[in-house]
Scaffold this motif. Structure first.
Motif, PDB file in Angstrom:
ATOM      1  N   GLY A  47       0.805  -1.209   0.000  1.00 33.08           N
ATOM      2  CA  GLY A  47       0.000   0.000   0.000  1.00 33.08           C
ATOM      3  C   GLY A  47       0.836   1.255   0.000  1.00 33.08           C
ATOM      4  O   GLY A  47       0.547   2.220  -0.724  1.00 33.08           O
ATOM      5  N   SER A  48       1.903   1.281   0.799  1.00 33.23           N
ATOM      6  CA  SER A  48       2.739   2.480   0.877  1.00 33.23           C
ATOM      7  C   SER A  48       3.482   2.722  -0.431  1.00 33.23           C
ATOM      8  O   SER A  48       3.636   3.873  -0.863  1.00 33.23           O
ATOM      9  N   LEU A  49       3.941   1.654  -1.089  1.00 35.49           N
ATOM     10  CA  LEU A  49       4.601   1.834  -2.384  1.00 35.49           C
ATOM     11  C   LEU A  49       3.644   2.413  -3.411  1.00 35.49           C
ATOM     12  O   LEU A  49       4.003   3.285  -4.205  1.00 35.49           O
ATOM     13  N   SER A  50       2.399   1.922  -3.409  1.00 34.02           N
ATOM     14  CA  SER A  50       1.435   2.408  -4.400  1.00 34.02           C
ATOM     15  C   SER A  50       1.053   3.863  -4.136  1.00 34.02           C
ATOM     16  O   SER A  50       0.806   4.625  -5.071  1.00 34.02           O
ATOM     17  N   ARG A  51       1.028   4.253  -2.860  1.00 34.69           N
ATOM     18  CA  ARG A  51       0.645   5.627  -2.508  1.00 34.69           C
ATOM     19  C   ARG A  51       1.779   6.626  -2.675  1.00 34.69           C
ATOM     20  O   ARG A  51       1.561   7.761  -3.101  1.00 34.69           O
ATOM     21  N   ASN A  52       2.992   6.209  -2.314  1.00 36.41           N
ATOM     22  CA  ASN A  52       4.089   7.169  -2.150  1.00 36.41           C
ATOM     23  C   ASN A  52       5.131   7.144  -3.256  1.00 36.41           C
ATOM     24  O   ASN A  52       6.033   7.984  -3.262  1.00 36.41           O
ATOM     25  N   THR A  53       5.038   6.180  -4.167  1.00 39.85           N
ATOM     26  CA  THR A  53       6.035   6.069  -5.241  1.00 39.85           C
ATOM     27  C   THR A  53       5.332   5.749  -6.558  1.00 39.85           C
ATOM     28  O   THR A  53       4.138   5.450  -6.586  1.00 39.85           O
ATOM     29  N   ASP A  54       6.110   5.743  -7.625  1.00 37.73           N
ATOM     30  CA  ASP A  54       5.572   5.353  -8.930  1.00 37.73           C
ATOM     31  C   ASP A  54       5.934   3.909  -9.274  1.00 37.73           C
ATOM     32  O   ASP A  54       5.836   3.494 -10.445  1.00 37.73           O
ATOM     33  N   ALA A  55       6.340   3.123  -8.267  1.00 39.58           N
ATOM     34  CA  ALA A  55       6.826   1.762  -8.525  1.00 39.58           C
ATOM     35  C   ALA A  55       5.766   0.890  -9.190  1.00 39.58           C
ATOM     36  O   ALA A  55       6.052   0.159 -10.149  1.00 39.58           O
ATOM     37  N   LEU A  56       4.531   0.947  -8.688  1.00 34.79           N
ATOM     38  CA  LEU A  56       3.477   0.111  -9.268  1.00 34.79           C
ATOM     39  C   LEU A  56       3.167   0.546 -10.702  1.00 34.79           C
ATOM     40  O   LEU A  56       2.987  -0.298 -11.591  1.00 34.79           O
ATOM     41  N   THR A  57       3.126   1.841 -10.934  1.00 31.34           N
ATOM     42  CA  THR A  57       2.875   2.342 -12.286  1.00 31.34           C
ATOM     43  C   THR A  57       3.952   1.872 -13.250  1.00 31.34           C
ATOM     44  O   THR A  57       3.665   1.421 -14.369  1.00 31.34           O
TER      45      THR A  57
END
Length: 408
Positions: A47-57
């Protein structure tokens, strides 16, 4: 780094494979196509990666139309209810590969999801027939849907063929073992890990240190395991201290990642069984304490407890000598007024963990004295309390360790 390295994580096992040297989206896209020939990838993302970074994108862009589904976020300690939600969603989209982007709870989740899919599990009641224990069903099929993990912590659960999952109502963690299978590929990207908060990166690094210390200090250890654990300690402890000083020391971050691999290799090779730091920590976790934080709190105390019972003193002295001979560790000890000659292993570990700014008591993680009795009772069910150098068979033994870490 511009060239990908692909190798075995462990010398004696074909899988999992390690990939490092190129950015994680490129590595994921390459192996989804060339290694797994997958076309329906189900992503489980922090959740934090998806909210705070563009890693998932970035990952979704690299995989394109091969993304069949995405789950964002899981609570710590892998709740059974969430495992069932993801299992049913992955089944609905006919996923042919699970890909985790984030820390350890997601990895354990994916392992149990693949196991549940192979055994046609769709409810919590059915899931309860898969872990170790009296309710385990007789005929269990092995995991089939492969897993790729892109870890952002150092807890190293992605290298094991077992998983821990927490039953929601009792908050007791259960162990899922063979024929469950872990990830077949682990992609390491040290630059991605710079997005991980220090509280997670450094504490899970101590979790990997815990693997090493409890391996060498085990009365069941052997020369091969000891050598792997020492090699890992030599990368992990200086690497973590360097990471604390600079978040962009990517060489130190990769050292820690590769050290965590050797740490896991050490504690899963041969006949080594771990001890009470892991055993008690498993039950401390469901109270909201992170995997790594449990090791930060418990490992020095468990070392002191075992030494006080004269259980593994020569082995502890070996680890003490190895750590204090490292110049970065020696610098920390001097700055903190710890005498390398008169200290014991618990003192050295305490100094390192304090230098990293990690919690050192139950009070630090908001666990009160009222929880000690329950923790002690649950810990007695854990296999690694039984294989501690001083086997923990009575609640009073666990309570003695917990009293050392309760805090004021």
């Amino acid at each position: 780094m511009t060239q990908e390295t692909v190798r075995r994580a462990f010398a004696d096992r074909e899988e999992p494979k390690l990939s490092y040297g190129i950015p994680f989206p490129a590595a994921a896209a390459r192996h989804v196509d060339e290694t797994f020939h997958a076309s329906r990838v189900y992503i489980i993302c922090s959740g934090s990666l998806s909210r705070n970074t563009d890693a998932l994108t970035r990952l979704k862009d690299a995989l394109g139309d091969k993304v069949a589904g995405v789950r964002i976020g899981m609570k710590s300690h892998t709740l059974w209810s969430e495992v069932i939600e993801i299992t049913n969603d992955a089944r609905r989209v006919n996923a042919d590969l699970l890909l985790t982007l984030g820390a350890g709870s997601l990895t354990d989740g994916a392992k149990i999801v693949s196991f549940a899919l192979a055994n046609d599990v769709s409810t919590i009641e059915e899931l309860a027939t898969l872990p170790e224990g009296p309710n385990k069903r007789a005929d269990i099929k092995p995991s089939v849907v492969p897993i790729i993990s892109i870890p952002t912590s150092l807890s190293a659960g992605e290298y094991s063929n077992f998983a821990g999952g927490t039953e929601d109502k009792s908050f007791r963690k259960h162990s899922f073992q063979k024929p469950l299978k872990g990830p077949r590929l682990v992609i390491l990207d040290p630059e991605l890990t710079a997005t991980t908060p220090d509280s997670i990166w450094l504490s899970t690094g101590i979790r990997a240190v815990d693997h090493c210390v409890e391996t060498i200090c085990s009365n069941m250890s052997d020369d091969e395991s000891d050598a792997l654990a020492e090699k890992a300690l030599g990368m992990l402890v200086p690497g973590l201290l360097r990471c604390k000083r600079s978040k962009t020391d990517y060489a130190a971050r990769l050292d820690c990642q590769l050290g965590s691999v050797d740490a896991m290799a050490a504690c899963t090779s041969g006949k080594v069984q771990l001890g009470a730091s892991h055993g008690i920590g498993h039950q401390l976790g469901p109270l909201g304490v992170g995997h790594g934080e449990t090791s930060c709190i418990l490992l020095p105390a468990v070392c002191k407890y075992n030494a006080s019972k004269n259980a593994n003193v020569p082995r502890q002295q070996r680890v003490h000598k190895f750590l204090t001979s490292n110049p970065i560790v020696a610098e920390v000890l001097k700055a903190r007024g710890v005498d390398a000659n008169s200290s014991d292993l618990g003192d050295v570990l305490d100094a390192v963990i304090c230098e990293l700014g990690m919690p050192r008591s139950l009070k630090d993680v908001n666990v009160g004295r009222d929880k000690l009795d329950m923790l002690a009772e649950h810990s007695l069910h854990d296999r690694w309390c039984k294989t501690n150098p001083v086997p923990l068979k009575e609640k009073e033994q666990v309570l003695e360790i917990l009293e050392m870490v309760v805090g004021q």
